[in-house]
Design a protein around this motif. Sequence first.
Motif, PDB file in Angstrom:
ATOM      1  N   UNK A 253       0.868  -1.189   0.000  1.00 49.83           N
ATOM      2  CA  UNK A 253       0.000   0.000   0.000  1.00 49.83           C
ATOM      3  C   UNK A 253       0.901   1.235   0.000  1.00 49.83           C
ATOM      4  N   UNK A 254       0.332   2.390  -0.316  1.00 47.85           N
ATOM      5  CA  UNK A 254       1.116   3.631  -0.264  1.00 47.85           C
ATOM      6  C   UNK A 254       2.279   3.609  -1.234  1.00 47.85           C
ATOM      7  N   UNK A 255       2.068   3.043  -2.425  1.00 52.09           N
ATOM      8  CA  UNK A 255       3.193   2.862  -3.358  1.00 52.09           C
ATOM      9  C   UNK A 255       3.349   4.016  -4.349  1.00 52.09           C
ATOM     10  N   UNK A 256       2.576   5.087  -4.171  1.00 51.57           N
ATOM     11  CA  UNK A 256       2.713   6.203  -5.122  1.00 51.57           C
ATOM     12  C   UNK A 256       4.085   6.828  -5.029  1.00 51.57           C
ATOM     13  N   UNK A 257       4.661   7.058  -6.203  1.00 53.44           N
ATOM     14  CA  UNK A 257       5.896   7.826  -6.267  1.00 53.44           C
ATOM     15  C   UNK A 257       5.477   9.259  -6.574  1.00 53.44           C
ATOM     16  N   UNK A 258       6.399  10.131  -6.744  1.00 49.87           N
ATOM     17  CA  UNK A 258       6.037  11.505  -7.096  1.00 49.87           C
ATOM     18  C   UNK A 258       6.814  11.837  -8.351  1.00 49.87           C
ATOM     19  N   UNK A 259       6.109  12.294  -9.393  1.00 47.53           N
ATOM     20  CA  UNK A 259       6.811  12.629 -10.633  1.00 47.53           C
ATOM     21  C   UNK A 259       7.216  14.102 -10.587  1.00 47.53           C
ATOM     22  N   UNK A 260       8.533  14.406 -10.564  1.00 53.88           N
ATOM     23  CA  UNK A 260       8.964  15.816 -10.474  1.00 53.88           C
ATOM     24  C   UNK A 260       8.407  16.659 -11.618  1.00 53.88           C
ATOM     25  N   UNK A 261       8.264  16.055 -12.814  1.00 56.66           N
ATOM     26  CA  UNK A 261       7.752  16.860 -13.941  1.00 56.66           C
ATOM     27  C   UNK A 261       6.291  17.268 -13.734  1.00 56.66           C
ATOM     28  N   UNK A 262       5.549  16.478 -12.967  1.00 58.86           N
ATOM     29  CA  UNK A 262       4.140  16.820 -12.698  1.00 58.86           C
ATOM     30  C   UNK A 262       4.072  17.976 -11.698  1.00 58.86           C
TER      31      UNK A 262
END
Length: 386
Positions: A253-262
Amino acid sequence: MIILNKDRKFPDNMVNAHTLLLKAKRGEKGNSKSTRYAVPAFNVTTFQGINAVIKACELLGSSGLLAFSNSALKHIGDGDQTFALELLSGYIEKKAHRTSVKIATHLDHGDYITEPGRKVLQSSIRYLTSVMADNSTDHINKRAMPLKDNIDLTREVVNMAHPLGLSVEGELGVLAGEEDEDTKSEFSTYTNADELEQFLNETGVLMLAPTIGTMHGPNKGKPGQKVKLNIALAHELLGLANKINDELVFVAHGASTLYPNIVEYAVDKLKMLKNTNGVITKWQEFVGTDWDQIESLIEAGFCKINTDTENRQTFLSALLGAITGNGAKIDIRYYDNISTDALTQSYIQKLIMSGNYGVWHEPKINVEKFKFNLNQGVGEVIHAAS
Ligand code: 13P
């Protein structure tokens, strides 16, 4: 122990989640074997999200896993989760009938503790192909549920779901963070390795979410600091579980990464608007789980990675782009298309990262060439990767 009924036939191209996850754990793609990969469980809250997931999976030949939280069901059913499930299952079955991939539908964080939770779980068993029975937290007293109660409640769900061919995911340990209004916890506990064997043997679940340091939501750590998961514990738990049953699959669970370009894209658009300094700071303070940490989990054998927040961020970025780009466009389809295209790109990106492509047919694009780009529509991005 109640065995999962593998003979249950769901409507065309619908399967339970465990079927897809076991394939991923074994690295099965088409008739051949590849390295282990993971199936992202995408939390969807709208029909737009469902369309985007299915489109991304069709393009890549991926296994599709659509997850619905209690509050997503409330949203879709205007407060009536059972009605939402009825609507959703009809819609997804019709879409699945026309696809070339396999799709599972899953209740995320169902609980069998409260009366309303029980009702949603029972309806989900009727309409979905897989359920999570998250009885690990006593939300009323804000503490971890005693092991025996977690086992007893989860076993009740397995006893209802397995004979009907639905897979069940249990949770052992408490995950911190806020997934949505119905799923939040201010505290967390690691899964206790000593309790694992008893939990697995006595519940009969084939899918387990252990807690090894991941968190729900957009603030998984301190800005500038790397999120560190307990990978050693993940290996230890998987080693123990595999000895009990090598068909057991683990879930992050909680596997979202963060895309710096977003983030960059959103901040850029917010700068065009007045009084947004506070909002910009919030965007800049978002912290996802680092992808190398999730990759280590996949290598260890986790094969379901729950992914919600990063897609919400992509959706919102795209909407900010649409509004600042042409905020006088009086056409709902314009905003719908832009945000659905962005979600589709977000899903394609994560399916490629997790190795979940070429499972049901060869990808229709060159996955090496795919470049996630909010300045372009999904059609252009796909064309560039053809
Ligand atoms: P994120 O908040 O990291 O997207 O995790 C979602 C999740 O775990 C849903 O169960």
